[in-house]
Design an enzyme around this catalytic site. Sequence first.
Site, PDB file in Angstrom:
ATOM      1  N   ARG A 268      26.758  17.639 -40.677  1.00 20.05           N
ATOM      2  CA  ARG A 268      26.593  16.466 -39.798  1.00 20.05           C
ATOM      3  C   ARG A 268      25.617  15.484 -40.424  1.00 20.05           C
ATOM      4  O   ARG A 268      25.798  14.275 -40.340  1.00 20.05           O
ATOM      5  CB  ARG A 268      26.091  16.901 -38.419  1.00 20.05           C
ATOM      6  CG  ARG A 268      27.175  17.541 -37.566  1.00 20.05           C
ATOM      7  CD  ARG A 268      26.638  17.933 -36.202  1.00 20.05           C
ATOM      8  NE  ARG A 268      25.630  18.963 -36.295  1.00 20.05           N
ATOM      9  CZ  ARG A 268      24.358  18.827 -35.956  1.00 20.05           C
ATOM     10  NH1 ARG A 268      23.923  17.694 -35.451  1.00 20.05           N
ATOM     11  NH2 ARG A 268      23.492  19.821 -36.084  1.00 20.05           N
TER      12      ARG A 268
ATOM     13  N   HIS B  13      22.313  26.204 -31.957  1.00 21.18           N
ATOM     14  CA  HIS B  13      22.812  25.405 -33.069  1.00 21.18           C
ATOM     15  C   HIS B  13      24.140  24.829 -32.605  1.00 21.18           C
ATOM     16  O   HIS B  13      24.979  25.566 -32.065  1.00 21.18           O
ATOM     17  CB  HIS B  13      23.003  26.288 -34.303  1.00 21.18           C
ATOM     18  CG  HIS B  13      23.195  25.525 -35.566  1.00 21.18           C
ATOM     19  ND1 HIS B  13      24.311  24.761 -35.792  1.00 21.18           N
ATOM     20  CD2 HIS B  13      22.419  25.393 -36.662  1.00 21.18           C
ATOM     21  CE1 HIS B  13      24.209  24.188 -36.978  1.00 21.18           C
ATOM     22  NE2 HIS B  13      23.065  24.554 -37.528  1.00 21.18           N
TER      23      HIS B  13
END
Length: 578
Positions: free
Chosen positions: A264, A242
Amino acid sequence: MSAPREITRISTDLLILGSGGAGLFAALHAHQANPKLDITIAVKGLLGKCGCTRMVQGGYNVALAEGDSVERHFMDTIEGSKWLANQDLAWTLVDKAVERIHELENELGCFFDRNPDGTVHQKAFAGQTFDRTVHKGDLTGIEIINRLAEQVWARGINRLEEHRAIELVKTPDGSALAGVLMIDMRTGGYTFVQAKAVLLATGGGPTMYKYHTPSGDKSCDGLAMALRAGLPLRDMEMVQFHPTGLLAGTGTRMTGTVIEEGLRGSGGYLLNGNKERFMQNYDPKLERATRDIVSRAIDAEIRAGRTSPNGGVYIQMHHLGPENVRKQFKGMVERCADCGFDLAGGLVEVVPTAHYMMGGVVFEADCRTPLTGLFAAGEDTGGVHGANRLGGNGVANSTVFGGIAGDSMAAWVAREGVLRAPDEAVLAASIAAHEAPFAQPPGDINAVREALYDLMWDEVGISRSAQGIRRGQARLAELRKQLEGIGVSDSDRAFNLTWHDWLNLANLIRVSEVIAAAALAREDSRGAHFRADFPDTGDLPTSTYTVVRMQDGAIALTREAVQFTRVRPGQTILKEAA
Ligand SMILES: Cc1cc2nc3c(=O)[nH]c(=O)nc-3n(C[C@H](O)[C@H](O)[C@H](O)COP(=O)(O)OP(=O)(O)OC[C@H]3O[C@@H](n4cnc5c(N)ncnc54)[C@H](O)[C@@H]3O)c2cc1C
């Protein structure tokens, strides 16, 4: 010589190992299919309180909204997998996710966030062509697991909590599974659970890396047991990092935990140590590129020395409006504040963190494995995500296939399930192996763990090469020997956490060896697997996937051709795009 250890013996119709999304859904579906079945869930932690499903933040991918479709979700999953996924498994995932999300809401009582018009709110996640991630704020997993656990409690399903599964025990002729040997962690005694059918749902979990996200109870036990039982594992080189793990220094276990992808997805920026955005140098999708690309870009910035004070990069959200960020990402803002960071108004240090294993036990769409009587579901399995899992497809995977496993096991047991006698020699040998640490002088287990973390991070991590992987393999062999020479005190077996640490490490080292072997064999760069010495993707139409099994104590690796059963590379099943 010490006296043979006593074994408590229990029998049940269905034994489920693990109480994440896969295990709990399997129990509920099997009970629904036949309420008379005697079902037992055995779990290393406490039911409803352990595993990674509870930790799910971002949410659950499912094609619900107008304009989206199951076909589109499928194509995103296949493209994301870099054409390595088993297409029938991927189709089952996206197709059944629709049914499962309705079940979660309408039958199990989950509340997910909604739009003002009453439709389910779906947010953007990286690598997807549609906003399809269903969520409850950014604490989705707690909602799912709490509702599942309540329903399991209400149905009188048996629980063996704080029971650690240690061996899949076959019949004397090796033709089928007879049951599972466990350690009752509360007493340190051994329990053998004989079962007509067993579900492996212990949830993988790459906790052998320096920075990692999964829950502390996960140490690849299921994968290690499957290897010892001779089962094939596929795609084991595919470990997902991640991109944004929290970097809060060495003194806290919060380091490595996930700062969710939705940040994001909703427009967050990544900045390097010079406070400059850098994703434009790596991918046109910028911060919304897939996890593998963003992780490699951050890794490259770190290797180039453009780091934040603790050696990572920054995530910035305040340009989206601090109030909005506080409202939209309440859980994340609070988590960061706990570590002294202001997510809404300032910058937060982040680093890529090992998150998920795409690889796992080879299984069929009905969750059967090659071993009669053993079924598998969730993160213990391989093939659904190929080289890369889309954020939001993990909890869909565990709940979709967990439910299928429950249905299949109930039907299979009705047809051909019988209680089988175990191979007593295997039981005795397994107990002897698990007793071994008590016969050694004490030593520094922490040093072995730290060394494992570092070597997997440095040599078999985000960017790999043949030279580095070979160095890693040599180091793994040394660590195995080192661990075998380290003993554990036998003064009190109840919650003897040093013993369990030892066992965790033994399993992690074994699975690390398998990851390294598969990573060395794959001489191309696909999804999560990047070889600096083979940066090209390779020819998609002739793609192969790795299959690893243990044979006579050694790792045997083969390659299988990917079957493009629904769509070939370069093609699509989307009508509007065709
Ligand atoms: C921080 C974090 C955030 C995530 N966010 C998302 C997200 O937003 N969306 C998404 O799709 N996915 C997400 N994931 C991934 C997702 O959580 C997993 O893909 C999925 O939940 C795995 O489900 P599972 O049932 O296979 O395993 P788990 O939920 O991990 O359950 C495994 C169970 O097995 C038990 N167990 C382990 N070893 C043994 C043993 N030896 N004996 C008995 N029991 C054992 C454990 O105690 C646990 O109960 C996230 C993961 C993490 C770590």
